[in-house]
Scaffold this active site. Structure first.
Site, PDB file in Angstrom:
ATOM      1  N   ASP A  14       0.860  -1.187   0.000  1.00 11.20           N
ATOM      2  CA  ASP A  14       0.000   0.000   0.000  1.00 11.20           C
ATOM      3  C   ASP A  14       0.896   1.237   0.000  1.00 11.20           C
ATOM      4  OD1 ASP A  14      -2.179   1.634   0.125  1.00 11.20           O
ATOM      5  OD2 ASP A  14      -2.719   1.165   2.194  1.00 11.20           O
ATOM      6  N   ASP A 108      -2.832   2.553  -6.111  1.00 10.90           N
ATOM      7  CA  ASP A 108      -1.820   2.634  -5.053  1.00 10.90           C
ATOM      8  C   ASP A 108      -1.741   1.411  -4.145  1.00 10.90           C
ATOM      9  OD1 ASP A 108      -4.300   3.094  -3.934  1.00 10.90           O
ATOM     10  OD2 ASP A 108      -3.611   4.623  -2.546  1.00 10.90           O
ATOM     11  N   GLU A 109      -2.405   0.321  -4.470  1.00 12.13           N
ATOM     12  CA  GLU A 109      -2.275  -0.874  -3.641  1.00 12.13           C
ATOM     13  C   GLU A 109      -2.522  -2.139  -4.457  1.00 12.13           C
ATOM     14  OE1 GLU A 109      -5.250  -1.585  -0.602  1.00 12.13           O
ATOM     15  OE2 GLU A 109      -6.599  -0.112  -1.532  1.00 12.13           O
TER      16      GLU A 109
END
Length: 366
Positions: A14, A108-109
């Site tokens: 993350d 983003d993860e």
């Protein structure tokens, strides 16, 4: 029984305050300052907040007005999604150096299954450390990671030592880790559910584990079974590199609240056009059309209709959305309208491969 479950080595990576961190990286003068990516106007919403801004209570999905009230020195910047996509692609290239089993959740993860990996490294902990170091060296951003035997625990663990940290929960630590966990930290337990659990005397994983399946079913419906299993470390969802899109949507927030359906029709036409364009680009169609209405008091309402055939045509989407709009009287003036299409023709095309079940060994390298 946990010992009967498929054992995998799962990493959840993350990125730390991704959008805001990209802006601070590209604009060094913003480093160390409270920053919000989004709009500061009356209708603006925060998409992401830097850690400096979070200290003041600024959070994503918060109105720009409230964010400014909490942090008078807050700096707003407009989002640059092309740039975020560009950075995200570089990060995913790093992931694929270690495994092809990469399941992105957003820009983003992502989950990575490194049970079998390209480096031949038996330690998922060391792999996560290496990935985070490479992201920092090659991209210039920090990332946090969670490492454990399944996706649920890995995701919870990735939030444990944020920012720029990681946590490993080994097989022998799983049950105690979950029992000690604050119920608010359980992925899938939102604010409303947490409040309900508090009222039932459920504050930790241990409290949740003490409740029977029947009890949780009666109080939480279908989610009860999910809570019953995850608190026991049971979450069999495999990391899949070809996640199937389940819905596609577009929405608009208006500069002024709309009080009549007549004024909304033009807005709906633009939204339907956008949905149709996205469906065509993705080469998918769907059967269920949902109209999303957010009122001026921020209450949310959805109205849905399922057609007997798959559609992607703007005119049918718009006509159905109009019928849903006129289906019942509006409760208040409207600040946002959205249209989504679900029940897509992609949902039955792919099935994840079965994962071989092996017994838990406490010496399993993590």
């Amino acid at each position: 029984m946990l010992s009967d479950l498929p054992i995998r080595k799962i990493i959840h990576v993350d990125m730390d305050a991704f959008y805001a961190s990209v802006e601070q990286m590209d604009h060094p003068e913003l480093k160390g300052k409270p920053l919000a990516v989004g709009g500061s106007s009356k209708r603006g919403v925060v998409s992401a907040a830097s850690y400096e801004a979070r200290k003041f209570g600024v959070r994503s999905a918060m109105s720009g007005v409230k964010a400014r009230r909490l942090c008078p020195d807050l700096i707003f910047v407009r989002p640059r999604f092309d740039r975020y996509h560009e950075i995200s692609k570089k990060i995913r290239h790093i992931f694929h150096d270690y495994t092809d089993l990469v399941e992105p959740l957003s820009l983003d993860e992502a989950y990575l299954d490194v049970t079998q990996n390209k480096k031949g490294n038996p330690s998922a902990t060391l792999i996560a450390k290496d990935i985070r170091a490479r992201i920092f060296e090659e991209v210039g951003l920090t990332a946090s990671a969670g490492i454990s035997i399944n996706k649920f625990i890995a995701k919870v663990a990735s939030d444990y030592n944020k920012p720029n940290g990681q946590k490993t929960v080994t097989p022998e630590e799983v049950l105690q880790f979950l029992e000690d966990l604050d119920i608010r930290k359980f992925y899938g337990v939102g604010k409303v559910t947490a409040e309900k659990m508090y009222q039932l005397g459920i504050f930790t994983g241990k409290d949740l584990k003490s409740k029977s399946l029947e009890y949780l079913d009666s109080h939480f419906g279908k989610s009860g079974r999910y809570y019953y299993h995850v608190v026991r470390g049971i979450h069999n969802s495999a990391v899949t590199s070809n996640r199937i899109r389940k819905s596609l949507a577009a929405e608009r927030t208006f500069s002024e609240n709309l009080s009549s359906e007549v004024f909304m029709l033009e807005k709906l036409e633009h939204i339907a056009q956008e949905v149709s364009k996205r469906l065509t680009k993705s080469k998918v169609a769907g059967k269920t059309i949902t109209l999303k209405i957010k009122y001026s008091d921020f209450t949310l309402q959805t109205r849905s209709k399922t057609l007997p055939y798959f559609i992607s045509d703007k005119s049918i989407i718009l006509e159905t959305a109009k019928k849903l709009l006129y289906q019942e009287t509006l409760q208040n003036s409207v600040r946002l309208l959205g249209i989504s299409l679900s029940n897509l023709n992609t949902e039955k095309q792919h099935k994840p491969k079965d994962t071989k079940t092996v017994s838990v060994q406490l010496q399993f390298a993590f």
